[in-house]
Design a protein around this motif. Structure first.
Motif, short mmCIF file in Angstrom:
data_model
loop_
_atom_site.label_atom_id
_atom_site.label_comp_id
_atom_site.label_asym_id
_atom_site.label_seq_id
_atom_site.Cartn_x
_atom_site.Cartn_y
_atom_site.Cartn_z
N SER A 170 0.83 -1.20 0.00
CA SER A 170 0.00 0.00 0.00
C SER A 170 0.88 1.26 0.00
O SER A 170 0.53 2.26 -0.62
N SER A 171 2.01 1.21 0.69
CA SER A 171 2.93 2.36 0.64
C SER A 171 3.38 2.60 -0.80
O SER A 171 3.37 3.72 -1.30
N TRP A 180 -0.58 10.13 -3.22
CA TRP A 180 -1.71 10.73 -2.51
C TRP A 180 -1.38 11.01 -1.04
O TRP A 180 -1.98 11.85 -0.41
N LEU A 181 -0.50 10.21 -0.49
CA LEU A 181 -0.22 10.32 0.94
C LEU A 181 1.25 10.61 1.16
O LEU A 181 2.09 10.20 0.36
N PRO A 182 1.55 11.31 2.24
CA PRO A 182 2.95 11.63 2.51
C PRO A 182 3.71 10.40 2.97
O PRO A 182 3.12 9.43 3.43
N GLN A 183 5.00 10.50 2.87
CA GLN A 183 5.84 9.42 3.36
C GLN A 183 5.77 9.43 4.88
O GLN A 183 5.99 10.47 5.50
N GLY A 184 5.43 8.30 5.45
CA GLY A 184 5.10 8.21 6.87
C GLY A 184 6.04 8.94 7.80
O GLY A 184 7.25 8.85 7.70
N GLN A 185 5.47 9.67 8.69
CA GLN A 185 6.23 10.46 9.65
C GLN A 185 5.25 10.81 10.77
O GLN A 185 4.24 11.46 10.51
N TYR A 186 5.53 10.38 11.98
CA TYR A 186 4.55 10.64 13.03
C TYR A 186 4.57 12.09 13.44
O TYR A 186 5.61 12.66 13.73
N THR A 206 -3.62 -0.61 7.12
CA THR A 206 -2.87 -1.86 7.05
C THR A 206 -3.14 -2.74 8.27
O THR A 206 -3.46 -3.92 8.16
N LEU A 207 -3.05 -2.12 9.44
CA LEU A 207 -3.26 -2.87 10.67
C LEU A 207 -4.72 -3.31 10.78
O LEU A 207 -5.02 -4.45 11.13
N VAL A 279 7.41 -1.19 9.69
CA VAL A 279 7.16 -0.98 8.26
C VAL A 279 6.95 0.50 7.96
O VAL A 279 7.46 1.02 6.98
N PHE A 280 6.21 1.20 8.83
CA PHE A 280 5.90 2.61 8.56
C PHE A 280 6.81 3.56 9.32
O PHE A 280 6.53 4.75 9.40
#
Lengths: 333, 346, 345
Positions: A170-171, A180-186, A206-207, A279-280
């Motif tokens: 999905s990433s 569409w979505l940013p690269q994961g970053q909390y 995903t979870l 993963v994220f």
């Protein structure tokens, strides 16, 4: 009912004590048994014997294991002082010791990670409950139909496919290909709720996909069982509309077993969703645990384990209480 | 029904009712060609063993097979000049629990464990009386609980089914069924799960309530004693078919079908001397997926050979005047066998 | 018939009830509360009563599946009340049990052959012609096809399953069989077949039965002697015909009158003669003082609350007819609690 609650709480406390004892025993007894020296782990490879001895003194690694455990427990409840002569370090309660790797206090380190894991787990939980239950109910009501079969096939895929597959796939699609979505970053919620949300969408899905699959199958099975119950037939015989029969009479008992599973799943996840976090690249408890294991960082491993145990025991407690509230047979037994 | 009367229908009339279930193992022919009728104020007893189709018949009257996608119901069910097999789901739902109500065998599993008994009765009342407010409905429910003989109904209203004793639970179930003054009450093995002394109380209650409300009652049971206690007419079912029907006195005193003889011979009775041995029907009930050809009872019937092969090939029709029977044996021979071979061993 | 195979004295089984934080014992369900009875070799003793009267618990005590909390159980002169599982092993050969539910009392994953042969293997019984042959003989004995020893329980009907249970019980050629509601889950016609089978087997193997059931008609048919239980006590015991002709205890009278008679002609009379008991059976946790039936008895007087009636011969009954009642019912006595005679049908 009060006695029931008190008994459950006491049970929970005893369970936690046992868990601390066992994990403490494992993490501190094993290095001893295998001959590796925790003090050495702490200080790093190139050190002079005097420094190692100092650490050993300060950390109390030479004390008998039950003394160490007692000090450890005291640290959690009241904080503790690490002292080697005049060299005193105070670790406030709840004290989980110091990281071998970074020499930081464990407690604040883990406290920083909790919001990340909490955001991930709670958000995903909301998603998977909605998805799992609705698809489960629909499948049960339209048993054998196309919807049923499609939902159950998807569910089977969901259960079988590991997070690192669905997560990375999905990433690849939504972040790298479609963009569409940013690269994961909390991003902490309080800092920027919108960014918090956008960044967590993929991990949530995903979870949730993994759990929704299990929940859909479980809900379907429970609903089918409940729909065959005599009291559902009675509800129909009374002339209630199908909406009330399903929505009130069947759903209420059909979903009760979900409470148990949900409590345990959520409790376990709050202790860290290792794969999803990795993963994220979310630096939550699971990520922390993984890093700690790689570095043999015993205090952190111990800390994460205890927090995970605490969440599971706590979730269990809540489940027991909720059960008493839902089912009068438990409450009034 | 006399011939000269205008074409007035009986209160409940079932014509050629068939119920089939499609299962993975094949088609279950649960009820085949069932025909009977019932007037208000009367009680019809339906007797049979498990798998005879007696419960399926009653569920079909209430339209409870409609939610099962694998069920096929055909034939006619007339309740007070309204045909129910061809009616819409909504029409039947409105009658269910209103004009026709049902009580079930095991009141513990038939009541929802999570809702109070009172609230379940209130629910039954309000679904058919939508305008009524909660307070009035509550009073009505308490009134019904008192009427069926539950002490302290105000307090018991808030209890759950598991807090009731077996007998009280069945009383509450009856209160729930009668809350809308149904004209037809179907009781499916209402006392099977109860002790005898409690059974006596419940049968008494049903009898009293029927007198009071003048409703038609269908009593489904495997217990011939219970039927004899309550029923005006009796229907004996076997393998999904009605094989004997008539006034209770006739069926018990001059039973016509060998299966009925077997049922009577199977039960030890307190009102007779102790017999050395019981005279059961041999073998087991048939599978409803593979019903025997001809008369479904022939593999277990000691007299099947007496009419050549007819029993093995031809389904006997339900024939007779008031007292009907589906059997190939000629009437005179049946009477003879009953008098000479069966009666002395009952 | 006079030798006692099994004898119990003051038999008690109390199940503790715990409450609160520390599981303090706050009381006990007095399921069986002081029973004296004997089972004579070769007879069938019927044990009747309604749910919760303790008849099943009594049966389980007889076989020592349960250990009594009080009293003694003597089997063939030997006290078996508190023997350990190993000590009981020889007893298991002599005493077997048949259960009510033929669906749950057979392991669905075992073939009929292994179910029936298990007791033989556990007890190391030599089978000269082989285990299979022994099983097939047993199957034939209970009226099942011996070819079916390889099938699983779900392939049999309820009645056939009960026959399997009987074959298993018979495998060790026991002396005493405790049958706990063996026919109540079966259809009427099947019930009769099983009752007849039990009858035949008794004759063939000199078996002694304790037949536990709630159905008074079946118990009457099969028993030589009958004991009526109420709330953990035997309230009346007698030879079968004595008991059914001259029931003395008001509870026995009520119980018998409640059985519906399959004769619509006699319906009105049956209803008139019926004693309708009011209320529910009291809790076995707090049974009434004195006579336990007094709270529902139309004959109860002050003494019934203060003094427990002993189980003894009353009136001019034969010595074998014992009744635990201060005011036993006399024949043709007007019984209060019956419906008024004028009730129209």
């Amino acid at each position: 009912m009060l006695a029931y609650i008190v008994r459950r709480v006491i049970n929970a406390i005893i369970t936690l004590l046992v868990v601390t004892a066992v994990t403490f025993g494992i993490f501190f007894a094993i290095p001893k048994a295998t001959g590796s020296d925790p003090a050495l782990l702490y200080i790093g490879k190139q050190s002079d014997p005097a420094a190692i001895e100092g650490i050993r003194q300060k950390m109390g690694f030479d004390d008998p294991i039950y003394v160490q455990y007692g000090k450890f427990l005291k640290g959690i409840v009241a904080g503790r002082d690490y002292a080697n002569g005049p060299d005193v370090t105070h670790c406030p309660a709840p004290c989980l010791g110091y990281s071998f790797a970074t020499e930081q206090e464990v407690t604040p380190l883990l406290l920083e990670d909790i919001p990340v894991t909490l955001s991930l787990a709670l958000g995903a939980a909301v998603l998977w409950l909605i998805m799992g239950i609705s698809f489960g109910v629909i499948s049960a009501l339209r048993r054998g139909s196309f919807v049923d079969r499609a939902a159950m096939t998807t569910a089977l895929a969901g259960v079988s496919l590991p997070v690192y597959f669905t997560g990375l796939l999905s990433s690849a699609i939504f972040v790298y290909w479609l963009g569409w979505l940013p690269q994961g970053q909390y991003v902490p919620f309080l800092e920027n709720p919108a960014d918090w949300f956008v960044n967590l969408i993929l991990p949530w899905i995903t979870l949730a996909f993994l759990f929704a699959a299990t929940y859909a199958r479980l809900t379907r099975a429970n609903m089918l069982e409940t729909l065959g119950e005599d009291y559902v037939r009675t509800a129909r015989a009374k002339g209630l509309t199908e909406r009330v029969v399903i929505g009130k009479h069947a759903l209420r008992s059909g979903l009760t077993p979900i409470v148990t599973v949900f409590g345990l799943d959520l409790g376990a996840l709050l202790g860290g969703a290792v794969l999803t976090e990795t993963v994220f690249n979310l630096r939550g408890l699971g990520y922390q645990a993984l890093t700690a294991i790689r570095q043999n960082d015993l205090p952190i491993i111990l800390g994460v384990t205890l927090i995970a145990a605490f969440f599971i025991v706590f979730a269990n407690l809540i489940v027991d209480l909720v059960y008493g509230w839902i089912d009068p047979r438990v409450r009034l037994a | 029904m006399s011939i000269g009367a205008t074409n007035a229908r009986p209160f409940l009339e079932i014509k050629d009712l068939n119920v089939r279930f499609e299962t993975d193992d094949g088609i279950v022919q649960a009820v085949t060609g069932s025909t009977f009728s019932l007037e208000k104020g009367k009680t019809l007893g339906i007797v049979g063993e498990s798998g005879s189709g007696k419960s399926v018949t009653s569920l079909a009257v209430l339209g409870l097979h409609r939610t099962r996608s694998n069920a096929k119901v055909s034939g006619e069910i007339w309740l007070d000049d309204e045909e129910l097999v061809s009616a819409t789901d909504e029409q039947v739902r409105k009658l269910r629990g209103g004009k026709m109500a049902m009580i079930f065998q095991d009141p513990l599993s038939a009541m929802h464990p999570y809702f109070t008994v009172g609230s379940q009765i209130v629910e039954a009342y309000r679904v058919h009386n939508p305008g009524v407010n909660k307070k009035v409905a509550r009073e009505r429910a308490i009134d019904m609980l008192a009427r069926v003989g539950i002490p302290q109904p105000e307090r018991r209203f808030n209890d759950y089914a598991h807090q009731f004793s077996g007998g009280m639970r069945q009383r509450a179930m009856i209160a729930m069924a009668l809350v809308n003054d149904p004209a037809l009450l179907i009781a499916d093995e209402p006392t099977t799960a109860l002790d005898v002394t409690v059974q006596a109380q419940i049968l008494d209650l049903i009898r009293d309530l029927q007198e009071e409300f003048g409703s038609a009652v269908i009593m489904i049971t495997h217990d011939l004693g219970v039927v004899a206690e309550l029923a005006d007419d009796v229907l004996v079912m076997y393998g999904g078919k009605v094989i004997e029907k008539g006034p209770a006195v006739d069926v018990f005193q001059q039973p016509q079908h060998p299966y009925t003889w077997g049922l009577l011979g199977s039960m030890p009775r307190l009102d007779r001397e102790v017999r050395d041995r019981l005279n059961p029907v041999k073998g087991s009930p048939p599978s409803l997926i593979n019903l025997p050809n001809g008369c479904a009872f022939h593999p277990r019937c000691p007299y099947a050979g007496r009419n050549g092969d007819r029993s093995f090939t031809e389904v006997p029709e339900l024939r007779g005047d008031i007292h009907k029977v589906a059997c190939h044996l000629p009437a005179e021979e049946r009477t003879k066998i009953f008098q000479q071979e069966v009666l002395p061993n009952l | 018939m006079s030798e006692n195979l099994l004898e119990v004295k003051g038999l008690e089984k109390h199940f503790p009830i715990t409450k609160g934080l520390f599981k303090r014992q706050v009381g006990a369900v007095r399921a069986v509360d002081g029973i004296d009875i004997e089972v004579k070799a070769g007879e069938t003793l019927g044990l009747v009563g309604e749910s919760g009267c303790g008849k099943s618990t009594t049966g389980r005590l007889f076989t020592r599946i349960l250990e009594p909390t009080g009293g003694t159980i003597t089997f063939e002169g030997e006290d078996i009340s508190h023997k350990s599982v190993t000590q009981l092993r020889p007893l298991r050969r002599d005493v077997q049990m048949i259960f009510q539910d033929p669906y749950s009392s057979l392991n669905p994953r075992h073939t009929v052959g292994s179910i029936i042969s298990a007791p033989l293997q556990i007890q190391n019984i030599p089978t000269p012609q082989g285990l299979k042959k022994a099983v097939q003989e047993l199957l034939e004995l209970v009226g099942l096809n011996p070819e079916h020893y390889n099938r699983y329980p779900h392939e049999f009907s309820g009645g056939q399953r009960q026959r399997i249970g009987i074959a298993r019980a018979l495998a060790l050629r026991p002396k005493l069989i405790i049958a706990d509601e063996p026919v109540s889950a079966l259809d009427v016609s099947i019930q009769a077949q099983v009752v007849n089978l039990l009858d035949d087997l008794q004759r063939e193997f000199d078996l002694t039965y304790v037949f536990i059931a709630h159905d008074l008609s079946v118990v009457r048919h099969i028993s030589d002697r009958v004991a009526v239980m109420y709330l953990g006590k035997v309230v009346e015991v007698a030879e079968r015909d004595d008991l059914y002709r001259n029931p003395r205890h008001p509870y026995t009278v009520a119980l018998m009158s409640a059985v519906p008679v399959p004769d619509p002609v006699r319906r009105d009379r049956a209803q008139r003669d019926r004693v309708l008991l009011t209320g529910d059976v009291p809790s076995p946790i707090n049974p009434p003082s004195g006579c336990r039936f007094r709270t529902r008895c139309w004959k109860a007087q002050d003494i019934c609350a203060t003094e427990e009636p002993p189980l003894v011969t009353r009136l001019d009954d034969p010595a074998s007819h014992l009744t635990a009642c201060h005011f036993p019912v006399v024949e043709d006595e007007a019984v209060a609690g019956r419906r008024p005679a004028a009730t129209p049908a």
